[in-house]
Design an enzyme around this catalytic site. Structure first.
Site, PDB file in Angstrom:
ATOM      1  N   THR A 111       0.741  -1.075   0.091  1.00  0.00           N
ATOM      2  CA  THR A 111       0.189  -0.037   0.039  1.00  0.00           C
ATOM      3  C   THR A 111       0.907   1.036   0.096  1.00  0.00           C
ATOM      4  OG1 THR A 111      -1.752  -1.280   1.298  1.00  0.00           O
ATOM      5  CG2 THR A 111      -2.100   1.240   1.000  1.00  0.00           C
ATOM      6  N   LYS A 186      -7.502   1.275  -2.355  1.00  0.00           N
ATOM      7  CA  LYS A 186      -6.970   0.704  -0.852  1.00  0.00           C
ATOM      8  C   LYS A 186      -7.341   1.684  -0.120  1.00  0.00           C
ATOM      9  CE  LYS A 186      -5.101  -2.093   1.972  1.00  0.00           C
ATOM     10  NZ  LYS A 186      -3.815  -2.632   1.665  1.00  0.00           N
TER      11      LYS A 186
END
Length: 337
Positions: A111, A186
């Site tokens: 991420t 995300k």
């Protein structure tokens, strides 16, 4: 859900199991779970991590050790990263681009900021490589079962070539848009899940102040408007902090707060101000430390029964059935994917 057809006529250009060597970099909690699914689905995997024991565990499942980034690049068609943060992703991708070997594609499943993924994609393109971002959402339990959600950003052709790899570890695949869109999705998810958990912790503090047990809260919330997946798996995030590879170190609180902070930063890079997200991100570390101290003092650190399908914690109202209601109606979960 926008899903590419696995049976596309360009199958010869895809990275198929049995015809693809994949280098996997980063075998922490999530990385190890993803890599395990990829190995189980027939891919020839070269594993690399700073911790020898993490590599040895994946090797015991059928992978082979890579030894170094250069060796990995020389042997692999695709490199996949699940390292900690933007800094590590930039470092690893930078080294791969200095020595690309036989690599054709790089998949970043860490991420990171969408801008980081976009910039690295440009650098990869200059070296003749494709880069897609494909972070995951759903937890290591789902990753180990091959049912995790994968949020993908990249050009259509590059994503199509990597699609069989995504199918090897994911159950819900979403092509979100160009490079960076996967990480934007995300951050949206983690702002809602991790950011929302902070508000839920405060709700539990309010309940405790009036003598209401946490199991009781999950019982009435399950049939009220405050219901959510986080409440149905209440205790999961607490357990993950205790069992994470960084458990017991200050870094564990940074790891759990970084994505909410990144969400506020990513919004700012597009001219959008998220003051509530920024405030939550700034207070998360202290709030989680206090939560852990509370759980220790109350003796609330024991295991919670898991759902037989998703493997995540069962809040009190679902323990008798042994399954979350949404999981009971999930045919992919029932088939063991």
């Amino acid at each position: 859900m926008v899903e590419q057809a696995a049976g596309d006529q360009e199958a010869q250009a895809q990275f198929l199991a049995g015809a693809t060597t994949l280098g996997f970099i980063g075998l922490g909690d999530m990385g190890a779970a993803i890599a395990s699914s990829i190995v189980r689905n027939g891919y020839d995997v070269r594993a690399l991590d700073l911790r020898a024991e993490a590599v040895e565990k994946l090797v015991s499942q059928g992978a082979r050790p890579a030894g170094s980034l250069a060796a990995l690049a020389d042997e692999c068609d695709v490199a996949m990263l699940v390292v900690v943060d933007d800094k590590q992703v930039k470092q690893v991708v930078g080294e791969l681009l200095q020595h690309p070997g036989k690599l054709k594609s790089i998949i970043v499943s860490s991420t990171v900021l969408p801008a980081t993924a976009a910039a690295l994609s440009e650098a990869a393109r200059a070296q003749g490589l494709e880069l897609v971002d494909a972070p995951v959402a759903g937890g290591a339990e789902k990753a180990s079962r091959g049912t995790i959600t994968v949020l993908i950003g990249g050009e259509d052709a590059a994503v199509r070539r990597c699609w069989p790899i995504f199918e090897a570890f994911g159950g819900n695949l979403f092509h979100m848009g160009p490079v960076g869109a996967g990480n934007a999705g995300k951050l949206v998810n983690n702002l809602l899940s991790l950011g929302g958990t902070m508000l839920q912790i405060e709700a539990m503090q309010l309940a405790d102040a009036y003598g209401i047990a946490e199991d009781t809260v999950t019982e009435f919330i399950a049939v009220s408007s405050g219901d959510s997946r986080s409440m149905r798996t209440w205790g999961r995030i607490d357990r993950v902090r205790r069992t994470h590879t960084l458990a017991g170190t200050p870094a564990i609180y940074d790891i759990f707060s970084k994505d909410v902070k990144a969400a506020a930063m990513a919004a700012g890079q597009r001219g959008v101000v998220l003051p509530i997200a920024a405030m939550i991100g700034a207070s998360m570390a202290e709030k989680m430390k206090n939560r852990d101290a509370f759980l220790e003092a109350r003796g609330m650190t024991g295991p919670i029964p898991p759902c037989r399908i998703c493997g995540q914690e069962l809040a009190a109202p679902f323990r008798k059935a042994g399954v979350h209601p949404e999981c009971a109606y999930d045919p992919e979960g029932q088939s063991g994917r």
